[in-house]
Design an enzyme around this catalytic site. Structure first.
Site, short mmCIF file in Angstrom:
data_model
loop_
_atom_site.label_atom_id
_atom_site.label_comp_id
_atom_site.label_asym_id
_atom_site.label_seq_id
_atom_site.Cartn_x
_atom_site.Cartn_y
_atom_site.Cartn_z
N TYR A 137 -7.93 -5.97 4.57
CA TYR A 137 -7.36 -5.72 5.89
C TYR A 137 -5.89 -6.11 5.96
CZ TYR A 137 -12.13 -5.02 7.66
OH TYR A 137 -13.41 -4.56 7.89
N LYS A 165 -19.08 -10.03 -4.65
CA LYS A 165 -19.43 -8.89 -5.50
C LYS A 165 -18.81 -9.15 -6.88
CE LYS A 165 -21.39 -4.83 -6.07
NZ LYS A 165 -22.85 -4.74 -6.22
N ASP A 209 -24.52 -6.62 -1.66
CA ASP A 209 -25.57 -5.63 -1.43
C ASP A 209 -26.93 -6.30 -1.31
OD1 ASP A 209 -25.11 -6.32 -4.07
OD2 ASP A 209 -25.26 -4.29 -4.86
N ASP A 232 -17.15 -8.72 7.91
CA ASP A 232 -17.10 -7.79 9.03
C ASP A 232 -18.38 -6.98 9.10
OD1 ASP A 232 -16.24 -6.27 11.15
OD2 ASP A 232 -14.70 -5.20 10.05
N ASP A 281 -21.97 -7.72 11.72
CA ASP A 281 -22.45 -6.68 12.64
C ASP A 281 -23.90 -6.34 12.34
OD1 ASP A 281 -20.09 -6.59 13.95
OD2 ASP A 281 -19.63 -4.50 13.53
#
Length: 353
Positions: A142, A187, A219, A243, A247
């Site tokens: 970001y 990851k 994952d 992020d 959610d």
């Protein structure tokens, strides 16, 4: 206690839920003889309309002069549906986080017994789920170097050792206060930045021998949240992964309108609901104010006003128990209540208890 609080209602349903968060803080101040001084600022699309900037200098100055920020939401379909827009409401949120050095986002996820049937997951899977996701907030893709052309585009995922160490310390501190279990989500089998995350975390394990530290690829973590959310106690991860995962985790409770968050760092702390601006509901008085109200509770607890924060939480639980709820969580077949009525009910509970 005296606190100066910057209030940033923002866009969409923001002004409606912001009003209820302020109502609760005013009620707490009166009940416990505190002095809370509120000043208002513009952010998001509302700030673009007024200032041409989603986070203008006037708003930054207000935040820096305050003890805390109570923020609601940004986002507007005028910009969502225009891929060519150079200035967007969400840029204001990123600029605010960077300007206030808010590197740690704290998102608690817990369930309410009366609302278990509202979750998309089976009740036996989510009952008593209670964990915190700590998301690094000012690094990663970001904020990394970007390029956008007609044939090629990229976002650079950059993290430094210092950025990783400071967010891991926040994670370990929360784990020490809770069940002493920290899950580092990365990851590392694919990404170089994640391998640095894991290397630094492995080095820091020895500083917290009482905490059980485990590691999970993002994952796998996304699946585990759905299959067995009770596995987690404290989860810490980088900006983009956090992020998405937060959610995903938010819907476990049955509504995104229930979950608050805090963002902390070098300057003024910020408290906000995890949901967006929901522009389709703006002005209809149907938005759930509980996430904003619980964000106000987190604000109180940040300043060690634990009795006050706990009373706000009990008021929320009482409203849910007695079905004084907005349509998203009202009992099926029962009356629902407007945003303002839910806020008023919780404020009355605080006054009487």
């Amino acid at each position: 206690m005296e606190l100066k609080i910057a209030v940033l209602p923002g866009d969409g349903i923001g002004p409606e839920i912001s009003k209820e968060g302020v109502r609760i803080l005013e009620t707490v101040a009166e009940r416990f003889h505190h002095t809370f001084k509120f000043r208002y600022g513009d952010v998001g699309a509302a700030a673009i309309d007024k200032w041409g900037d989603p986070f203008p200098e006037e708003t930054l100055k207000l935040c820096l002069e305050s003890d805390a920020v109570l923020f609601s939401a940004v986002g507007d379909p005028r910009y969502d549906n225009d891929p060519s827009a150079k200035v967007r409401p969400e840029q204001g949120l990123l600029k605010m986080r960077k300007s206030l050095e808010l590197f740690a986002n704290i998102r608690p996820i817990s369930t309410y017994k009366r609302l278990l049937d509202r979750s998309p997951l089976k009740e036996e899977v989510i009952e008593n789920a209670d964990f915190i996701c700590i998301r690094e907030l000012t690094g990663g893709m970001y904020f990394g170097e970007k390029y956008e052309g007609e044939e090629k585009a990229y976002d650079t995922n950059i993290y430094s050792r210092e950025e990783i160490e400071r967010i891991l310390r926040v994670g370990y501190d929360y784990a020490m206060r809770r069940s002493k279990h920290l899950t580092v989500v990365d990851k590392a089998n694919v990404l170089a930045s994640s391998r640095l995350w894991r290397k630094v975390a492995k080095e820091m394990e020895g500083d917290y021998p009482e905490v059980k530290t485990d590691y999970m690829f993002v994952d796998n973590a996304s699946m585990r949240i759905i299959q067995d959310p009770r596995f987690f106690d404290v989860m810490v991860t980088e900006n983009t992964f956090g992020d998405i995962l937060t959610d995903e985790a938010s819907v476990i409770t049955g509504s995104m309108g229930l979950l608050p968050s805090a963002s902390i760092g070098g300057k003024t702390p910020l408290f906000e609901p995890v949901h967006g601006s929901w522009p389709e509901a703006a002005g209809k008085n149907i938005a759930n104010p509980i996430a904003q109200i619980l964000s106000a509770a987190m604000l109180l607890e940040h300043f060690n006003l634990t009795q006050e924060g706990e009373l706000v939480r009990r008021g929320v639980e009482d409203s849910i128990k007695n079905n004084i709820c907005t349509p998203d969580i009202a009992r099926k077949g029962c009356e629902s209540f407007p945003t303002g009525e839910v806020g008023r009910y919780i404020a009355e509970y605080i006054k009487k208890n």
